[in-house]
Design a protein around this motif. Structure first.
Motif, short mmCIF file in Angstrom:
data_model
loop_
_atom_site.label_atom_id
_atom_site.label_comp_id
_atom_site.label_asym_id
_atom_site.label_seq_id
_atom_site.Cartn_x
_atom_site.Cartn_y
_atom_site.Cartn_z
N HIS A 60 0.85 -1.20 0.00
CA HIS A 60 0.00 0.00 0.00
C HIS A 60 0.89 1.24 0.00
O HIS A 60 1.32 1.70 1.06
N HIS A 206 -9.73 2.02 0.05
CA HIS A 206 -9.44 2.62 1.35
C HIS A 206 -10.70 2.42 2.19
O HIS A 206 -11.78 2.88 1.81
N HIS A 237 -6.00 0.37 5.13
CA HIS A 237 -6.11 1.20 6.35
C HIS A 237 -7.00 0.52 7.39
O HIS A 237 -6.50 0.08 8.42
ZN LIG Z 1 -3.68 4.94 1.59
#
Ligand SMILES: [Zn+2]
Length: 286
Positions: A60, A206, A237
Motif C-alpha cells: 500500500h 481505502h 487502512h
Molecule cells: Zn492509503
C-alpha cells in the motif's frame, strides 16, 4: 567484457539462523545447500553470514504523493488536515513532477530490496484528472523488469464512473476509492465493486479510515464474497476495526474471512482478532 552473473551465494544466513549456500538459476533459487557445499557455474558472492531474505513487497503505497511534505508544509495535526492540504497542493502538480518524485521513491524502495509495489494513484479533480495516472503508467513501463508496479485508481469523492473507467483505460490495474468519505458509503462500495465487475478486474479500497466514522468493510465483504478466488480484493487502512465493539467486530471479522478480502492496515486490536484463530478470539476481545 560483461561480468559473469552470480550463480552462488555463499554463507547466507537464513531466517532460521542456519548458514547455507544458495545456488541461483538466473533470478530463481535452484538449491539450498550446507555452507561450503555449493559450487558455482558462474560467479560466487560470499555473504559472510549476512541475513538473506526474500525480496520485500510494499502492499500500500502512494508514490504519486511521495516527497511532497516540504512543498506542501502541511499543518501539523490530523488526517483530515493532511488530506485537505494535499488537495489544495495537487492543483499545481504536473505529470513530470509526479513522475520524478514517484521514480525517486520507487528506486529507493528497490535499492532497499523491495521488488513489488502496489500504489494508489489520485485521479485529480478538474479538467486534467489523469496527470498522476499517466505519470505512474510511464513509471511502470520504465521500471519493467526491475520491479512489479501495480496501480490502483483512487478517485475523489463523487467522481463519475465514466472518468474512473477512462483512468483504467489508460493503464491502471485495479479499482480503488474511499467510500467511507462518501455521503452514501455503502452505495459507493457497491458502485465501485460494480465497476470492477464490469471490467473483470480486482479492487483495493481505502476502508473506514477513521476512529468513529462509517463501517463499510462488512458491506464490501458481502459484495465480493462470490467473486472468483483469484480476483484481488483488498481493504486498506481499516482503522475503524480497532474501535469496534466486540459484537460488531465479530460480525466484521467473520464477513471479511468469508469474503477472502486481504486487509492491509493499522495493527489495532481488530486486526489482531483477524489473525487470531476463532477459538482464541474471545480472549482477544476481552
Ligand atoms: Zn492509503
Amino acid at each position: 567484457m560483461l561480468p559473469q552473473p552470480v550463480s552462488l551465494l555463499r554463507n547466507a544466513r537464513l531466517a532460521t539462523g542456519e548458514l547455507r549456500d544458495v545456488a541461483l538459476d538466473g533470478p530463481v533459487v535452484a538449491d539450498v545447500l550446507p555452507a561450503g557445499a555449493g559450487s558455482a557455474a558462474g560467479a560466487a558472492l560470499d555473504l559472510g553470514g549476512a541475513l538473506l531474505l526474500p525480496a520485500g513487497a510494499e502492499p500500500h503505497a502512494h508514490l504519486d504523493k511521495a516527497y511532497t511534505w516540504d512543498a506542501i508544509e502541511p499543518p501539523f495535526g490530523d488526517l483530515v488536515g493532511a488530506i485537505e492540504s494535499f488537495h489544495a497542493f495537487q492543483e499545481q502538480l504536473t505529470e513530470e513532477d509526479i513522475l520524478a518524485r514517484a521514480r525517486r521513491a520507487a528506486l529507493r524502495l528497490l535499492a532497499n530490496g523491495t521488488t513489488a509495489i502496489r500504489s494508489h494513484v489520485n485521479l485529480l479533480p478538474g479538467d486534467r484528472p489523469f496527470r498522476g495516472v499517466d505519470a505512474m503508467v510511464r513509471l511502470r513501463a520504465e521500471l519493467d523488469g526491475l520491479l512489479d508496479l501495480e496501480l490502483v485508481a483512487l478517485p475523489p469523492v463523487g467522481m463519475d464512473d465514466a472518468t474512473i473507467e477512462a483512468a483504467l483505460d489508460r493503464g491502471l490495474d485495479l479499482v480503488g476509492g474511499a467510500p467511507h468519505l462518501d455521503p452514501a458509503p455503502d452505495a459507493d462500495v457497491r458502485r465501485l465493486v460494480a465497476i470492477a465487475e464490469r471490467r473483470g478486474i480486482g479492487i483495493d479500497l481505502h476502508t473506514d479510515e477513521s476512529l468513529d466514522g462509517p463501517v463499510t468493510i462488512t458491506g464490501f465483504a458481502a459484495a465480493v464474497r462470490d467473486w472468483p478466488a483469484d480476483r484481488v480484493r483488498t481493504a486498506g487502512h481499516s482503522v475503524r476495526l480497532g474501535t469496534l465493539g466486540a459484537d460488531d467486530l465479530r460480525e466484521a471479522v467473520d464477513a471479511v474471512v468469508a469474503s477472502g478480502i486481504g486487509v492491509v492496515g493499522k495493527m489495532g486490536i481488530g486486526l489482531r482478532a483477524l489473525f487470531t484463530p476463532p477459538s482464541a478470539r474471545d480472549v482477544v476481545e476481552r
